[in-house]
Motif scaffolding. Structure first.
Motif, mmCIF file in Angstrom:
data_model
loop_
_atom_site.group_PDB
_atom_site.id
_atom_site.type_symbol
_atom_site.label_atom_id
_atom_site.label_comp_id
_atom_site.label_asym_id
_atom_site.label_seq_id
_atom_site.Cartn_x
_atom_site.Cartn_y
_atom_site.Cartn_z
ATOM 1 N N GLN A 115 0.859 -1.182 0.000
ATOM 2 C CA GLN A 115 0.000 0.000 0.000
ATOM 3 C C GLN A 115 0.891 1.226 0.000
ATOM 4 O O GLN A 115 2.059 1.142 0.336
ATOM 5 N N CYS A 158 2.786 3.881 1.449
ATOM 6 C CA CYS A 158 3.248 4.222 2.809
ATOM 7 C C CYS A 158 4.269 5.339 2.700
ATOM 8 O O CYS A 158 5.391 5.097 2.268
ATOM 9 N N LYS A 159 3.898 6.538 3.062
ATOM 10 C CA LYS A 159 4.843 7.650 2.998
ATOM 11 C C LYS A 159 5.950 7.495 4.024
ATOM 12 O O LYS A 159 7.061 7.910 3.813
ATOM 13 N N PHE A 161 7.502 4.828 4.856
ATOM 14 C CA PHE A 161 8.490 3.823 4.491
ATOM 15 C C PHE A 161 9.680 4.449 3.783
ATOM 16 O O PHE A 161 10.824 4.057 4.009
ATOM 17 N N HIS A 180 2.626 1.684 -6.581
ATOM 18 C CA HIS A 180 3.077 1.335 -5.228
ATOM 19 C C HIS A 180 4.509 0.795 -5.264
ATOM 20 O O HIS A 180 4.802 -0.261 -4.719
ATOM 21 N N TYR A 202 5.084 -0.841 9.655
ATOM 22 C CA TYR A 202 3.847 -0.318 9.067
ATOM 23 C C TYR A 202 3.709 -0.586 7.577
ATOM 24 O O TYR A 202 2.701 -0.231 6.982
ATOM 25 N N CYS A 203 4.712 -1.173 6.969
ATOM 26 C CA CYS A 203 4.666 -1.382 5.524
ATOM 27 C C CYS A 203 5.297 -2.730 5.171
ATOM 28 O O CYS A 203 6.394 -3.057 5.627
#
Length: 118
Positions: free
Chosen positions: A13, A15-16, A18, A42, A68-69
């Protein structure tokens, strides 16, 4: 010996955080280069330069993802050493420029302040 790698990472997805995560990890390992992304697919694109053993450790580290990613796939190929001096995030896909029609332009208001009667 200084080597370069062009790395493509596919993530699950957008994920800024990351990009910032892999930027900090690269700076901690004294790498230099650039990080950009392809929002529509992505995918994150990295050009990294540094020592060969450090580069291998960096690729192993970022292939695990972050809390989170999730990384779906990673593809690292040898790149051209261009002797970068920093490690930064660059914007690959700029925002589209929208032209404003003459009747849609914002109105400007002017106020005059003065002393009356003097």
């Amino acid at each position: 010996m200084r080597v370069a790698a062009d790395i493509r990472i596919s993530i699950d997805q957008p994920c800024k955080g990351f990009r910032f995560y892999i930027l900090n990890k690269g700076r901690e390992m004294n790498l230099c280069g650039s990080i950009s992304n392809e929002v529509s697919q992505h995918r994150i694109l990295i050009h990294a330069e540094g020592e060969e053993t450090t580069m291998q450790k960096y690729i192993e580290l970022i292939s695990k993802g972050s809390p989170y990613c999730k990384v779906l796939s990673i593809n690292a190929t040898p790149g051209e050493v261009i002797h970068c001096s920093r490690f930064d995030i660059i914007n690959q896909e700029p925002r589209p420029i929208r032209s404003i029609a003459p009747d849609e332009r914002p109105r400007r208001f002017a106020f005059k302040i003065g002393i009356f009667g003097l």
